[in-house]
Design an enzyme around this catalytic site. Structure first.
Site, PDB file in Angstrom:
ATOM      1  N   TYR A  63       0.991   3.612  23.750  1.00 24.50           N
ATOM      2  CA  TYR A  63      -0.005   4.489  24.374  1.00 24.50           C
ATOM      3  C   TYR A  63       0.296   4.683  25.860  1.00 24.50           C
ATOM      4  CZ  TYR A  63      -4.698   6.123  25.747  1.00 24.50           C
ATOM      5  OH  TYR A  63      -5.761   6.844  26.246  1.00 24.50           O
TER       6      TYR A  63
ATOM      7  N   SER B 115      -4.614   9.210  31.150  1.00 25.52           N
ATOM      8  CA  SER B 115      -5.327   7.950  31.017  1.00 25.52           C
ATOM      9  C   SER B 115      -5.048   7.092  32.243  1.00 25.52           C
ATOM     10  CB  SER B 115      -4.837   7.214  29.757  1.00 25.52           C
ATOM     11  OG  SER B 115      -5.252   5.873  29.732  1.00 25.52           O
TER      12      SER B 115
END
Length: 263
Positions: free
Chosen positions: A159, A146
Site C-alpha cells: 500500500y 495517503s
C-alpha cells in the site's frame, strides 16, 4: 468569491465510490451541485444502493460498474459516460485496497494486486479521461493518496509503495498535462471514522489511543472533512494549483508526536 468554488452542473466521476471516503466525497461534490458518476466493481446492487442514497438527498447521480484495472473496460465506460451523461469535468481516482501482511509473509501476487488497483488503475482511468479534458482544454483530476505516500508503517508495504508511487504519478501527470489547463492534484487523507475503522475506534483500544495521541487535532477525521478539499481541487479556486498533494490529516504529518508525559 463563491463563484471560485462553483461546480454546479459539472460531471464528476469518482472511482470506488459506493461507500466510505469515496461516498463522502461524492456526497460533498453532489451537494455542491455536481452530477455524480458512482463507480464500483464488486456488485451492481452496491452501485444502485449508493446512487439511491445520493438521490434521496437531492443529488443528481448515476452509476457505472467497471473494473478500473481493465483498460478496455475503462475505455468503454468513459466513452459511455461521456455519451450518456456528459463530458467528465472532474475525475477522482479513489478506488483502492490495502492488505496488512508483513513483508516476509506477503505473496508476490498480493503485492501486485495492491499496486495494480492503487497505482496502475489511476494511470489507466486518468489516461482515458484526460484525453477528453485535453481536447476541451479544461479538467480536474484528483488522486487519493495517503499519509503512506510520505511515511512507512509495519505490514502495509504494498500500500505504501503504491501510494508513494501515486504521489509521484500525480506530479508527472501535472508535468505533462498542466499546459492544457488540466489540473492534477492529490488528497492525502489521515485517519477517518468509517465503518471499516469502527471496531478500533473505542476508548482503550491501543490503535485508537495511538491515533488520538498522535494527531494534533486529537481526534479521528469525519468523512465529511474531505468535502472541502475535494471541492477546492475540483473548482476554479485551484486553477493554478498543480502537482500538489493536500494532506487532510488533522496535523499528523506536521509533527513527530508528543512525549508520553505531555498533556
Amino acid at each position: 468569491m463563491t463563484n471560485l468554488f462553483d461546480i454546479q452542473g459539472k460531471v464528476a466521476l469518482i472511482t470506488g465510490s459506493t461507500h466510505g471516503l469515496g461516498m463522502a466525497m461524492a456526497k460533498g461534490l453532489g451537494e455542491a451541485g455536481a452530477t455524480i458518476v458512482v463507480n464500483g466493481n464488486s456488485s451492481q446492487q452496491k452501485i444502485d444502493d449508493a446512487v439511491a442514497a445520493l438521490k434521496s438527498e437531492g443529488i443528481n447521480a448515476v452509476g457505472y460498474k467497471f473494473n478500473v484495472t481493465d483498460e478496455q473496460e475503462v475505455k468503454t465506460a468513459v466513452a459511455k459516460i461521456e455519451s450518456e451523461v456528459g463530458p467528465i469535468d472532474i475525475l477522482i481516482n479513489n478506488a483502492g485496497i490495502i492488505k496488512r501482511i508483513p513483508l516476509l509473509d506477503m505473496e508476490v501476487a498480493d503485492f501486485r494486486e495492491v499496486v495494480d488497483i492503487d497505482l496502475v488503475s489511476p494511470f489507466i482511468v486518468s489516461k482515458h479521461v484526460a484525453k477528453g479534458m485535453i481536447e476541451r482544454r479544461q479538467g480536474k483530476i484528483i488522486n487519493i493518496c495517503s499519509m503512506m505516500s510520505e511515511l512507512g508503517r509495519s505490514t502495509v508495504s504494498a500500500y505504501a509503495a503504491a501510494k508513494g508511487g501515486l504521489k509521484m504519478l500525480t506530479k508527472n501527470m501535472a508535468t505533462e498535462w498542466a499546459k492544457y489547463n488540466v489540473q492534477i492534484n492529490g488528497i492525502g487523507p489521515g485517519y477517518f471514522a468509517t465503518e471499516q475503522t469502527k471496531p478500533i475506534r473505542v476508548d482503550g483500544h491501543p490503535f485508537n489511543d495511538f491515533i488520538i495521541s498522535r494527531t494534533p487535532a486529537a481526534k479521528w477525521g469525519d468523512p465529511s472533512d474531505l468535502a472541502g478539499a475535494a471541492i477546492f481541487l475540483s473548482s476554479k479556486a485551484s486553477d493554478f494549483v498543480n502537482g500538489h498533494i493536500l494532506y487532510v490529516d488533522g496535523g499528523i504529518l506536521a509533527t513527530i508526536g508528543k512525549p508520553s508525559n505531555e498533556e
